[in-house]
Design a protein around this motif. Structure first.
Motif, short mmCIF file in Angstrom:
data_model
loop_
_atom_site.label_atom_id
_atom_site.label_comp_id
_atom_site.label_asym_id
_atom_site.label_seq_id
_atom_site.Cartn_x
_atom_site.Cartn_y
_atom_site.Cartn_z
N ILE A 11 0.85 -1.19 0.00
CA ILE A 11 0.00 0.00 0.00
C ILE A 11 0.89 1.24 0.00
O ILE A 11 2.11 1.15 0.18
N GLU A 12 0.27 2.40 -0.16
CA GLU A 12 1.05 3.65 -0.21
C GLU A 12 1.82 3.88 1.09
O GLU A 12 1.35 3.51 2.17
N GLY A 13 3.00 4.47 0.95
CA GLY A 13 3.75 4.91 2.12
C GLY A 13 4.51 3.84 2.88
O GLY A 13 5.13 4.13 3.90
N VAL A 14 4.51 2.60 2.39
CA VAL A 14 5.19 1.53 3.15
C VAL A 14 6.70 1.50 2.89
O VAL A 14 7.42 0.74 3.54
N GLY A 140 0.95 3.50 6.79
CA GLY A 140 1.33 3.86 5.43
C GLY A 140 0.83 5.24 5.06
O GLY A 140 1.55 6.07 4.50
N ARG A 141 -0.43 5.52 5.41
CA ARG A 141 -1.04 6.81 5.06
C ARG A 141 -0.35 7.96 5.77
O ARG A 141 -0.14 9.03 5.21
N GLU A 142 0.00 7.71 7.03
CA GLU A 142 0.66 8.76 7.82
C GLU A 142 2.02 9.10 7.20
O GLU A 142 2.37 10.26 7.04
N ARG A 143 2.74 8.04 6.79
CA ARG A 143 4.06 8.29 6.17
C ARG A 143 3.90 8.99 4.82
O ARG A 143 4.64 9.93 4.51
N ALA A 144 2.92 8.54 4.02
CA ALA A 144 2.73 9.10 2.68
C ALA A 144 2.27 10.56 2.76
O ALA A 144 2.65 11.38 1.93
N ALA A 145 1.46 10.88 3.78
CA ALA A 145 0.92 12.24 3.90
C ALA A 145 2.02 13.27 4.08
O ALA A 145 1.90 14.42 3.65
N ILE A 153 -6.23 8.15 -6.72
CA ILE A 153 -6.45 6.84 -6.07
C ILE A 153 -6.20 6.95 -4.56
O ILE A 153 -6.94 6.39 -3.75
N GLU A 154 -5.19 7.73 -4.19
CA GLU A 154 -4.87 7.89 -2.75
C GLU A 154 -6.01 8.55 -1.98
O GLU A 154 -6.06 8.48 -0.75
N ALA A 155 -6.92 9.22 -2.72
CA ALA A 155 -8.02 9.92 -2.04
C ALA A 155 -9.13 8.96 -1.59
O ALA A 155 -10.10 9.38 -0.96
N VAL A 180 7.06 -11.58 2.24
CA VAL A 180 6.36 -10.50 2.98
C VAL A 180 7.32 -9.92 4.02
O VAL A 180 7.91 -10.67 4.81
N ILE A 181 7.47 -8.61 4.00
CA ILE A 181 8.37 -7.94 4.94
C ILE A 181 7.57 -6.97 5.81
O ILE A 181 6.79 -6.16 5.29
N ASP A 182 7.78 -7.08 7.11
CA ASP A 182 7.06 -6.21 8.04
C ASP A 182 7.63 -4.79 7.93
O ASP A 182 8.73 -4.51 8.41
N ALA A 183 6.86 -3.90 7.31
CA ALA A 183 7.34 -2.55 7.03
C ALA A 183 7.17 -1.61 8.23
O ALA A 183 7.51 -0.43 8.14
N THR A 184 6.68 -2.14 9.36
CA THR A 184 6.62 -1.29 10.56
C THR A 184 7.96 -1.30 11.30
O THR A 184 8.18 -0.51 12.21
#
Ligand code: Z5A
Length: 207
Positions: A11-14, A140-145, A153-155, A180-184
């Motif tokens: 997803i976005e921002g990962v 993800g959204r917080e990072r992307a923002a 699409i992000e909207a 799969v990689i834990d992006a947190t």
């Protein structure tokens, strides 16, 4: 020898774009010739379609799906397949798993239509390795923002992106090519995981 095809998804921002640069540096260190590209985009036509897809106003779901695959068809024929045939590695920021996740999961379009387009456009090409960076949508959204204003699409809302994430994870369970990689995790830990996957791929290709 043919080159390897690596896709990076999530997803976005990962952290796809950030880690693409890490993969480039790793390939350079190994002395492996590569190209790095993205979807939608990667060719002249693809980049024009990308602009319309992300900032072109009202686009129907079916038009969106067909534009993703039009961009991909040009990308595969003009850039990706020739590079692989020349023995170069290809790293691609998003590919067809994003279509399953966004158009299939997010927009809830018929998966069999996506499969038909995949068969038509891919022919026999599939990634050798797909790195799925996974994190909760809120992270993800917080990072992307922090990075830029939302595109068309992000909207979309949180429920849409949760369906997108769920579809990515469902596909990862289905296909062995996924890692799969834990992006947190910290960026350093994410990159250690990516490096391990790249080393496995290199070992597999060298035997
Ligand atoms: N789309 C589609 O619908 N169907 C398709 O078939 C395809 C695409 C192919 C364009 O994608 C849109 O097209 C996308 C899906 C759709 N729309 N959405 N959503 P894109 O790839 O251009 O856009 P994106 O996914 O929104 O990219 P992004 O926001 O640039 O995210 P990213 O590349 O994953 O993240 P980043 O820029 O590398 O990192 C974001 C920030 O987080 C940055 O400040 C980093 O320094 C930071 N970061 C990264 N990793 C970490 C860690 N581990 N810890 C802390 N901070 C971090």
């Amino acid at each position: 020898m043919k080159g390897c095809f690596i896709t990076i998804e999530g997803i976005e921002g990962v952290g796809k774009t950030t880690n693409l640069k890490f993969i480039q540096a790793w390939l350079e260190k190994q002395g492996i010739e590569y190209i790095s590209t993205r979807e939608p985009g990667g060719t002249d036509l693809g980049e024009r379609l990308r602009e319309l897809l992300l900032h072109g106003g009202d686009v129907s779901s079916e038009a969106e799906l067909l534009m993703m695959f039009a961009s991909r068809s040009q990308h595969l024929e003009k850039l990706i397949k020739p590079a692989i045939d020349q023995g170069k590695w290809v790293i691609c920021d998003r590919f067809t798993d994003s279509t399953y996740a966004y158009q299939g999961g997010g927009r809830q379009m018929n998966l069999s239509s996506i499969e038909s387009l995949e068969t038509l456009v891919h022919k026999n090409v599939q990634p050798d390795l797909t790195l799925l960076l996974d994190a909760p949508v809120e992270i993800g959204r917080e990072r992307a923002a922090k990075r830029s204003a939302a595109d068309r699409i992000e909207a979309e809302d949180l429920a849409f992106f949760n369906r997108v994430r769920d579809m990515f994870l469902a596909r990862a369970k289905q296909y062995d090519r996924f890692k799969v990689i834990d992006a947190t995790q910290s960026l350093e830990d994410v990159q250690t995981n990516i490096e391990t996957s790249l080393e496995h791929l290199l070992q597999r290709e060298s035997v």
